[in-house]
Design an enzyme around this catalytic site. Structure first.
Site, PDB file in Angstrom:
ATOM      1  CE1 TYR A  37      -8.903   8.650   7.336  1.00 19.70           C
ATOM      2  CE2 TYR A  37      -9.343   6.427   6.572  1.00 19.70           C
ATOM      3  CZ  TYR A  37      -8.715   7.632   6.415  1.00 19.70           C
ATOM      4  OH  TYR A  37      -7.887   7.832   5.335  1.00 19.70           O
ATOM      5  CB  THR A  77      -6.670   9.741   1.029  1.00 21.09           C
ATOM      6  OG1 THR A  77      -5.727   9.388   2.034  1.00 21.09           O
ATOM      7  CG2 THR A  77      -6.739   8.657  -0.031  1.00 21.09           C
ATOM      8  CG  HIS A 117      -2.025   0.939   1.232  1.00 20.59           C
ATOM      9  ND1 HIS A 117      -2.438   1.620   0.106  1.00 20.59           N
ATOM     10  CD2 HIS A 117      -2.837   1.359   2.211  1.00 20.59           C
ATOM     11  CE1 HIS A 117      -3.458   2.405   0.416  1.00 20.59           C
ATOM     12  NE2 HIS A 117      -3.711   2.259   1.690  1.00 20.59           N
TER      13      HIS A 117
END
Length: 830
Positions: free
Chosen positions: A505, A518, A374
């Protein structure tokens, strides 16, 4: 064939300072405007069969993208307080307000100035800090950082077995690689505006390399091969030439994979497990770094060459020998593999992974998914790849029926079966098995890594909800934003189970900016809190729907704000990192003059936070993991006179609220389309839930993980909520609301019930006469289900009672009350 050594990247400072995309040059056509840079045919290559996009389109808009803005300090602080207020008591709100005031008067402006100075000339003010937060994460990446996608089954039944499905997916994935390398991939767009495509350059042939001082991302941009894992054994072969053209047909690919499966079967799985070195990639990163040194230190061993081949591969294909029985098991298999110990030996699919790279995972029955590293890519980027790969498999099948069927790609590789083999260059399409030298140190490390991984898998559970009652079409027809609607479902279901609001979140994509990633949406708002309380109160359907409307409108506005990079989380994190840098610099100077040797009493990195909430997804922005936290016991208003100005933690970061906003209990991410069945990631805190969800036209898919925190019950509560809200919306639309839950309506219809009916006396509740008939004739799926036993008004009444100070009996009355409780025992009865 000489082994290709993986190319280590430049330092992050140097590479991030370079804003040019891969393979960019001055010949790229200039654009008159970002929004109008591409024709409809360029944005939608399947819309017509006319001329295709010109090469170089992928990164053509990069120079036109705006840089990520640095928000105003006062705005960020105001939003920080607003995000915390629904989670705090009045006293906690007052403490946070005092910390913010102190921050704005003291350290805040100085840190803001330093951040602007630091960002000058850089691609993004947050990017360096962002990568550091991922790469400095020491714990296992399994269930902590790597998310997964579960693909839908191939619509052509003949492909739904392991070898044919895997071959099809690999060929389509290679076509995507080719489009990226040739810059023929049309850019992502949002309402006609091109998005940043930089992440696609880091999607393939990259590896997360652990070192003693943190991880690095390495990439071999000239990689031609893939690595295949089968029963923990490693294989490889070349699949592309130097021109990035595919050199194998789908049939040839299937033959190679079948050969690999047959070869892996020859080694008993218990024996193969003893050499399943992929398990080492699940270790603590510093331990894994030391083990890599063991693998590479002996010049006479081929371990270094084997490791280089794995690191530099385009991606890893994992062929599992199991067939998960249901959706939840499938999701667990894609996220962390299975743990199955037979006669003391681990033979689960957790031994058939390499978590430092992108992995395409295919089960025995053809079920397939993706698990990805990621650090350099977000879920939106991998989703585009997964969607295009899935679409291409369908179009290639269509082309086998009708040669005039369209292609997804601007251009295609020449047919390998019609090429002269000598034109492939120095390649090897024959499968090779990697033979590791299993040194005693490696065997021991493998054993311990496996047992730790098995513990980690056993500590987590996964449940799914494939809700078919309705989806985006119904939600939008009722006037709601689908994402906001589902977000309120998470909060209402959690409140119904636990009677409190927690930090939740959701990531908002900021790829409209250059190198954007993001921003954090903090979904718990005053409006959402009011909604969940109203939903559980014994009020009319109209009031509940009105409260839902206000909450979803607030969430939508918050999402739009965050998509403009105007949230508070990323900005505050960057300010913290700038403070930490200043502390390090001042500490180094002071060490040579005044004797200061450690920053802020040993505080190393509050910014060293797990970014997995970005999942994705996920796994989100950096958050506190509880490690290396600043000392929050000091009062923000008490400066330490014997330290340099920036040595003391700024008041905002020492405020307990900062820890709270960075400790997410409900971590969510909306990422998907019809190509995906599920998407998910691990929980972001020990007492939290990780929720990946996909809102389809007529259904909602949700995958929830937790460390055994009643996950199944939470899923059932969500399903019951969706059905109850549908009933409420219908009730309001028909104007026949009763104001009572279905359970109470059913109770009222029963005859011969024993006992007195107790009515909840809730302030502000409204009794609506039963119109009788709204519930009649509806489908059984509209029943309230599991919510009934802790019905709405009674729950709210109990919660209010627990918050109010109870009157205490005084004097003799209290003494008498105490004496009257319980049975009086005689001494002889002990």
């Amino acid at each position: 064939m000489p082994v290709r050594k993986i190319t280590m990247p430049k330092s992050l400072n140097e590479s991030l300072a370079n804003q040019q995309p891969p393979n960019s040059d001055t010949d790229r056509p200039s654009l008159n405007g970002v929004k109008d840079a591409y024709s409809p045919s360029e944005r939608e290559p399947l819309a017509e069969s006319g001329p295709k996009e010109k090469p170089g389109i992928t990164y053509a808009a990069q120079d036109k993208l705006p840089k990520l803005p640095i928000p105003e300090l006062e705005d960020t602080c105001r939003k920080y307080q607003a995000a915390l207020e629904p989670l705090q008591s009045q006293r906690e709100q007052d403490d946070t307000a005092a910390a913010v005031r102190d921050f704005l008067k003291s350290d805040g402006p100085e840190l803001q100035s330093r951040l602007k100075k630091y960002a000058n000339g850089k691609t993004s003010y947050i990017e360096q800090f962002w990568y550091d937060s991922y790469l400095n994460f020491d714990n296992s990446v399994v269930l902590n950082l790597n998310p997964f996608f579960l693909l839908e089954d191939d619509p052509t039944p003949a492909r739904n077995n392991q070898v044919t499905r895997a071959a099809s997916l690999v060929i389509s994935a290679l076509s995507f690689v080719r489009a990226v390398r040739k810059e023929e991939l049309p850019p992502d767009t949002l309402r006609g505006t091109p998005l940043c495509m930089y992440q696609y350059s880091r999607l393939f042939s990259t590896a997360r390399i652990p070192t003693e001082s943190g991880c690095q991302i390495a990439q071999d941009s000239g990689s031609h091969h893939i690595v295949i894992l089968c029963k923990g054994q490693f294989y490889w072969f070349d699949v592309m030439d130097d021109n990035s053209d595919i050199i194998m047909t789908e049939k040839d690919m299937a033959l190679n994979l079948q050969v690999i499966v047959d070869d892996a079967e020859e080694t008993p799985i218990q024996e193969a497990a003893k050499g399943a070195l992929g398990v080492l990639s699940t270790e603590n990163r510093k331990i894994w770094a030391g083990l890599r040194d063991v693998l590479t230190r002996d010049n006479e061993s081929n371990n270094a060459d084997c490791l280089s081949i794995v690191d530099s591969a385009l991606f890893v294909l994992c062929l599992d020998y199991t067939e998960p029985k249901n959706g939840a098991e499938l999701c667990g298999n894609m996220l962390c593999g299975t743990s199955e110990v037979v006669k003391g030996v681990q033979i689960g699919t957790c031994t058939n992974r390499w978590y430092d790279k992108m992995q395409i995972i295919v089960c025995k029955n053809g079920s397939a998914g993706i698990n990805f590293e990621h650090t350099g890519v977000d879920g939106h980027t991998v989703l585009r790849m997964a969607s295009d790969v899935y679409t291409d498999t369908i179009l290639r099948f269509a082309k086998s029926i009708n040669g005039q069927a369209p292609s997804l790609w601007t251009s295609n590789s020449p047919d390998p079966s019609k090429r002269d083999p000598s034109s492939f260059g120095d390649v090897s399409t024959t499968p090779h098995k990697l033979e590791w030298d299993m040194l005693p140190e490696l065997s021991t490390a493998l054993r311990f890594a496996e047992t730790r991984l098995a513990d980690l898998i056993q500590q987590n559970e996964f449940e799914i909800l494939e809700f078919a009652g309705y989806g985006k079409n119904f939600i939008t027809s009722m006037g709601f934003s689908p994402d906001a609607f589902v977000q309120m479902a998470f909060q209402a279901a959690y409140y119904g189970l636990y009677g409190r609001v927690e930090n939740i979140y959701e990531p908002a994509m900021t790829k409209v900016f250059l190198h954007g990633r993001t921003e954090a949406i903090r979904a718990a708002t005053h409006e959402s809190v009011e909604f969940v309380k109203t939903f559980w109160a014994d009020t009319s359907p109209q009031k509940k729907v009105d409260a839902l409307k206000k909450a979803t409108q607030r969430h939508t506005a918050l999402t739009k704000e965050c998509a403009k990079a105007l949230g508070q989380d990323r900005h505050l994190f960057a300010l913290y990192c700038v403070w930490q840098r200043a502390v390090d610099e001042e500490g180094a100077e002071a060490a040579s003059s005044d004797g200061y040797s450690s920053p802020a009493d040993g505080v190393s990195s509050h910014g060293e936070m797990s970014p997995r909430q970005d999942q994705p997804t996920s796994p989100s922005p950096p958050r506190s993991t509880g490690r290396n936290k600043p000392d929050t016991s000091r009062s923000p208003s008490k400066p330490m006179s014997n330290k340099p100005p920036l040595q003391q933690i700024p008041s905002l970061f020492s405020d307990p609220g900062y820890d709270r906003i960075n400790t997410t209990i409900i971590s969510t991410s909306n990422c998907g389309n019809p190509a995906l069945r599920h998407f998910g990631f691990g929980p972001s805190s020990a007492d939290g839930f990780g929720i990946g969800y996909i809102i389809k036209d007529d259904s909602i898919s949700i995958c929830i993980s937790s460390k055994h925190r009643q996950t199944r019950r939470f899923v059932e509560s969500l399903e019951a909520y969706f059905l109850e809200v549908k009933r409420l919306l219908r009730s309001v639309k028909k104007g026949k609301g009763t104001g009572r839950s279905r359970v109470r309506e059913n109770e009222g219809q029963k005859k011969g019930g024993r006992g007195k009916v107790i009515k909840a006396d809730v302030q502000g509740s409204e009794t609506v006469p039963t119109s009788g008939g709204e519930g009649e004739g509806e489908d059984e799926e509209d029943d309230l289900g599991g919510y009934g036993f802790f019905d709405a008004g009674m729950l709210l009444q109990a919660l209010k009672a627990s918050q109010e100070e109870k009157e205490k009996p005084s004097g003799k009355a209290a003494e008498s009350a105490r004496r009257a409780v319980g049975k009086k025992l005689r001494v002889s009865e002990y």
